[in-house]
Design a protein around this motif. Sequence first.
Motif, PDB file in Angstrom:
ATOM      1  N   THR A 163      -5.794 -55.265   4.194  1.00 46.27           N
ATOM      2  CA  THR A 163      -5.603 -55.939   5.482  1.00 46.27           C
ATOM      3  C   THR A 163      -5.410 -54.937   6.605  1.00 46.27           C
ATOM      4  O   THR A 163      -6.013 -55.064   7.670  1.00 46.27           O
ATOM      5  N   SER A 172      -8.086 -54.479   9.571  1.00 52.61           N
ATOM      6  CA  SER A 172      -7.651 -54.704  10.955  1.00 52.61           C
ATOM      7  C   SER A 172      -7.978 -53.494  11.820  1.00 52.61           C
ATOM      8  O   SER A 172      -8.524 -53.627  12.916  1.00 52.61           O
ATOM      9  N   CYS A 189      -8.323 -64.150  13.737  1.00 49.01           N
ATOM     10  CA  CYS A 189      -7.914 -65.531  13.502  1.00 49.01           C
ATOM     11  C   CYS A 189      -7.460 -65.752  12.065  1.00 49.01           C
ATOM     12  O   CYS A 189      -7.845 -65.039  11.156  1.00 49.01           O
ATOM     13  N   SER A 190      -6.664 -66.780  11.923  1.00 47.60           N
ATOM     14  CA  SER A 190      -6.156 -67.170  10.627  1.00 47.60           C
ATOM     15  C   SER A 190      -5.995 -68.682  10.620  1.00 47.60           C
ATOM     16  O   SER A 190      -6.048 -69.325  11.670  1.00 47.60           O
ATOM     17  N   LYS A 191      -5.770 -69.247   9.458  1.00 48.80           N
ATOM     18  CA  LYS A 191      -5.654 -70.699   9.360  1.00 48.80           C
ATOM     19  C   LYS A 191      -4.437 -71.225  10.121  1.00 48.80           C
ATOM     20  O   LYS A 191      -4.516 -72.246  10.784  1.00 48.80           O
ATOM     21  N   THR A 203       0.394 -67.576   8.837  1.00 48.24           N
ATOM     22  CA  THR A 203      -0.414 -66.666   8.023  1.00 48.24           C
ATOM     23  C   THR A 203      -0.950 -65.512   8.861  1.00 48.24           C
ATOM     24  O   THR A 203      -1.095 -64.398   8.352  1.00 48.24           O
ATOM     25  N   ALA A 204      -1.224 -65.749  10.127  1.00 49.20           N
ATOM     26  CA  ALA A 204      -1.655 -64.655  11.003  1.00 49.20           C
ATOM     27  C   ALA A 204      -0.531 -63.649  11.167  1.00 49.20           C
ATOM     28  O   ALA A 204      -0.755 -62.439  11.095  1.00 49.20           O
ATOM     29  N   ASN A 217      -0.070 -61.975   7.540  1.00 52.49           N
ATOM     30  CA  ASN A 217      -1.187 -61.208   6.985  1.00 52.49           C
ATOM     31  C   ASN A 217      -1.851 -60.250   7.959  1.00 52.49           C
ATOM     32  O   ASN A 217      -2.498 -59.283   7.538  1.00 52.49           O
ATOM     33  N   LEU A 218      -1.737 -60.495   9.265  1.00 52.09           N
ATOM     34  CA  LEU A 218      -2.401 -59.634  10.239  1.00 52.09           C
ATOM     35  C   LEU A 218      -1.423 -58.790  11.053  1.00 52.09           C
ATOM     36  O   LEU A 218      -1.613 -57.595  11.197  1.00 52.09           O
TER      37      LEU A 218
END
Length: 75
Positions: A34, A38, A57-59, A63-64, A67-68
């Motif tokens: 990740t 990124s 973007c993420s769901k 989660t963004a 995970n980001l």
Amino acid sequence: MIEHISDKQAEIFDFVFDDEPYLVCDGAVRTGKTVCMSAAFVIWAMSNFKKCNFAMCSKTLQTAERNLLAPVQQN
């Protein structure tokens, strides 16, 4: 601070300057995919476009963040 990147992580950064239209990243959890993806995305976008907006973007927002944003902000 990152002191060493693996060969697979280096492949992600090589993709930024490759002509292939896709990259599939699979592998074990917590291997740095990740963070590398990124960073590679930012490098790719900045190298290829001027004065453009991009989104990661993420769901969901959660989660963004998990995970980001969190992996990039850790150090």
